[in-house]
Write a protein that holds these residues in place. Structure first.
Motif, PDB file in Angstrom:
ATOM      1  N   UNK A 164       0.852  -1.188   0.000  1.00  0.00           N
ATOM      2  CA  UNK A 164       0.000   0.000   0.000  1.00  0.00           C
ATOM      3  C   UNK A 164       0.891   1.242   0.000  1.00  0.00           C
ATOM      4  N   UNK A 165       0.458   2.261  -0.714  1.00  0.00           N
ATOM      5  CA  UNK A 165       1.180   3.527  -0.668  1.00  0.00           C
ATOM      6  C   UNK A 165       0.154   4.619  -0.369  1.00  0.00           C
ATOM      7  N   UNK A 166       0.514   5.521   0.553  1.00  0.00           N
ATOM      8  CA  UNK A 166      -0.484   6.528   0.909  1.00  0.00           C
ATOM      9  C   UNK A 166      -0.497   7.647  -0.141  1.00  0.00           C
ATOM     10  N   UNK A 167      -1.690   8.049  -0.454  1.00  0.00           N
ATOM     11  CA  UNK A 167      -1.893   9.059  -1.496  1.00  0.00           C
ATOM     12  C   UNK A 167      -3.105   9.900  -1.121  1.00  0.00           C
ATOM     13  N   UNK A 168      -2.875  11.173  -0.820  1.00  0.00           N
ATOM     14  CA  UNK A 168      -4.014  12.028  -0.479  1.00  0.00           C
ATOM     15  C   UNK A 168      -3.785  13.424  -1.024  1.00  0.00           C
ATOM     16  N   UNK A 169      -4.731  14.290  -0.734  1.00  0.00           N
ATOM     17  CA  UNK A 169      -4.684  15.639  -1.311  1.00  0.00           C
ATOM     18  C   UNK A 169      -3.423  16.395  -0.935  1.00  0.00           C
ATOM     19  N   UNK A 170      -2.830  16.029   0.214  1.00  0.00           N
ATOM     20  CA  UNK A 170      -1.638  16.768   0.645  1.00  0.00           C
ATOM     21  C   UNK A 170      -0.344  16.085   0.185  1.00  0.00           C
TER      22      UNK A 170
END
Ligand code: SAM
Length: 227
Positions: A50-56
């Motif tokens: 899993x790799x984290x991916x968000x608006x920031x």
């Protein structure tokens, strides 16, 4: 290949067979909160990086993922709940992937917007979705003023802390229209309150809003379907 995968908005059984297949076969899953998505994957016994991916995450992460896609990595993008890109991260990645000629596929599934619209009792064949309005009262009123004469059904997401204020301001600007407030859809405490905006204001003055909410409001002069 970039897959945009819709995931449950509450009830973990609301996931398509194809979504499970893609999550099982993708090389990498990009998600907002790795612990949150981790629970969904655990439920279906899927083990994936899993790799984290968000608006920031910034453009660096977009470029990094796009480069991986270009090298042939199959990435599944999910959000914490529902359909990615709908009031959720993903748009810059889709743009960059398309710019680089990468194939993008959407795996349709749950979305709080559509789930609420369908149970609202208001016309669903023409609607406008606004996601979250800015938290400032003046911005909300500006939106209501702009949409006052639209005939399609209006759909909004709102935080529980602002539901009452939202309804009061909608009543003030749009008049006493029919509306529905859908709460905790697909979850244990699911509830849909339908009525005029004035009735919903009274209800939420008595009952502190808790949970996740979608507010659906009738368009201008929509024929009454509730009375
Ligand atoms: N991408 C998601 C979708 O497709 O619906 C929406 C993500 S947005 C960050 C989260 C907002 O969606 C919540 O604040 C709430 O307004 C709405 N929402 C999500 N799940 C919900 C549920 N089970 N019941 C009611 N509203 C929900």
């Amino acid at each position: 290949m970039l897959y945009l995968v819709a995931t449950p908005i509450g009830n973990l059984k609301d996931i398509t067979l194809r979504a499970l297949e893609v999550l099982k076969t993708a090389d990498l899953i990009a998600c907002e909160d790795t612990r949150h998505t981790g629970r969904l994957l655990e439920r279906y016994e899927i083990k994936k990086p899993l790799v984290s991916f968000h608006d920031h995450s910034g453009s660096g992460r977009v470029q990094e993922l796009a480069a991986k896609l270009e090298q042939g990595t199959v990435i599944a993008l999910v959000s914490d709940a529902g359909t990615p890109l709908l009031s959720d991260p993903g748009f810059p990645l889709v743009r960059e992937a398309l710019r680089r000629g990468i194939r993008v596929e959407s795996l349709p599934g749950p979305s709080a917007c559509l789930a609420a619209l369908l149970v609202s009792g208001l016309p669903a064949n023409q609607f406008s979705f606004f996601g979250f309005l800015a938290p400032k009262s003046s911005q909300r009123k500006k939106n209501f003023t702009q949409v006052r004469e639209r005939e399609d059904t209006l759909v909004y997401y709102e935080s529980p802390f602002r539901v009452l204020k939202f309804l009061e301001e909608a009543l003030e600007v749009l008049g006493d229209r029919e509306a529905a407030v859908a709460r905790e859809l697909t979850k244990k405490f699911e509830e849909v309150a339908r009525g005029r905006l004035s009735q919903l204001v009274e209800k939420f003055k008595r009952q502190t809003p808790r949970g996740e909410f979608v507010i659906v409001i009738a368009g201008f002069e929509q024929k009454s379907v509730l009375s």
